[in-house]
Design an enzyme around this catalytic site. Structure first.
Site, PDB file in Angstrom:
ATOM      1  N   CYS A 119       0.816  -1.219   0.000  1.00  0.00           N
ATOM      2  CA  CYS A 119       0.000   0.000   0.000  1.00  0.00           C
ATOM      3  C   CYS A 119       0.848   1.267   0.000  1.00  0.00           C
ATOM      4  CB  CYS A 119      -0.936  -0.003   1.200  1.00  0.00           C
ATOM      5  SG  CYS A 119      -0.135  -0.388   2.776  1.00  0.00           S
TER       6      CYS A 119
ATOM      7  N   HIS B 185      -2.717   6.361   4.991  1.00  0.00           N
ATOM      8  CA  HIS B 185      -1.268   6.432   5.156  1.00  0.00           C
ATOM      9  C   HIS B 185      -0.762   7.788   4.658  1.00  0.00           C
ATOM     10  CE1 HIS B 185      -1.400   2.358   6.274  1.00  0.00           C
ATOM     11  NE2 HIS B 185      -0.823   1.768   5.256  1.00  0.00           N
TER      12      HIS B 185
END
Length: 342
Positions: free
Chosen positions: A134, A247
């Site tokens: 990711c 994130h």
């Protein structure tokens, strides 16, 4: 796409956080699903999940689960991918795998559709396409236009990664710790080696002999493979922070040719998969709390690094469950049916 009636799709790990997000993305992007097969472990037998207002029962994953399936989206962990993905491919499905199982296999393409969609064609070697980590995905979505324009010699990245990247148990641990703190009760840590509430843990995945973690080396190795450029210097520090979703990354690059911050902003303003959020005078910049549910990777705080001749700094934020996993996998499937699966 030529198959007007749609495609038979399997979602492996359908009851997990990413599996659920895959169903959401398939529906939001109107993927042409003729039949949807939901697969999970025996613990999920009897469950039903909603897709386009229909309740679909979850079936137990076996090696015989893939007869007639065109595309199999996997998000059930590396061990299950290693066991079941080859069986799915042997049954005629094209596997898009979200785990780390196949990412660095030289025969299996590692793909971010905004970056290297041409590599999807290599799926014919093994019938499997790997979804990157990711944190790698969002960084490369932001860097691809710069790489194409002026080249990139070196990347220094520090990540600030949400607990959802660890899974549902980590989300619950952060919630429990917050409740315990508010009540004045002892704070317990079970998922992480230390308290995550009000803390930053420079420790994602296990440590390696070189002192880096697996997560950090994933970013190094995956970046080079996706760009097809082993000359790029990459170093990473990955940190877990008390955020539920999204994130964030501080990315510093050294380009091959000088490029200004204004030119970078112009490049990214029209870049696929990117949303430019860069008006610091109005306190507008990418935030983890603003990225949840968004398909775009948010980029801002773009400025020149005054310590080197060809340096640029960026702040990159993305929904790690969507673009970092489910969305990227479905985008790969979209290219597959558009160009490769008859």
């Amino acid at each position: 796409m030529t198959r007007s009636e749609g495609y038979k799709v399997a979602v492996v790990g359908a009851t997990g956080a990413v599996g659920g997000a895959m169903l959401e993305v398939l529906e939001r992007r109107n993927f042409p699903v003729k039949e949807l097969r939901l697969l999970a472990s025996e613990r999920s037998l009897g469950k039903k999940l909603l897709f386009k207002d229909q309740e679909i029962p979850v079936q137990v994953l076996t090696k015989d689960s893939f007869a007639g399936i065109d595309v199999a989206l996997f998000s059930a962990g590396a061990s299950r991918s290693l066991e079941f993905a080859p069986a799915a491919a042997a049954a005629g499905a094209v596997v898009v795998d979200n785990s780390s199982a196949f990412r660095m296999d030289p025969e299996i393409p590692l793909v971010v559709p905004e970056v290297n969609p041409q590599d999807i064609a290599l799926y014919t070697k093994r019938g499997i396409i790997a979804n990157p980590n990711c944190s790698t995905i969002q960084m490369l979505v932001a860097l691809k236009p710069i790489y194409d324009k002026v080249g990139i010699k070196r990347i220094v990245v520090s990540t600030y990664q949400a607990v959802s990247g660890t899974g549902t148990k980590a989300i619950e641990e952060l919630k429990k710790q917050a409740k315990a703190y508010a009540a004045g009760d002892p704070i317990k840590s079970e998922v992480y080696p230390h308290q995550i509430l009000f803390n930053c843990l420079p420790h994602i995945d296990s440590f390696l002999e070189n002192g880096y973690t697996k997560e950090e080396m994933k970013m190094v190795n995956e970046t080079r493979k996706i760009f097809g450029d082993t000359s790029i210097g990459v170093t990473a520090t990955t940190v877990r922070v008390p955020v539920f979703y999204g994130h964030s990354e501080a990315v510093n690059i050294e380009t091959g040719v000088k490029i200004s911050a204004a030119e970078v902003k112009e490049l990214l303003a029209d870049a696929p998969g990117v949303k430019l959020v860069d008006r610091p005078d109005l306190c507008e910049y990418p935030l983890a709390i603003r990225c949840q549910g968004k398909f775009e990777t948010l980029v801002g705080r773009i400025r020149e690094d005054e310590s080197i001749a060809n340096g640029i700094n960026l702040w990159v934020v993305s929904d790690n469950i969507l673009k970092g996993a489910a969305l990227n996998a479905v985008q790969i499937a979209e290219v597959l049916i558009e160009k490769y699966i008859p």
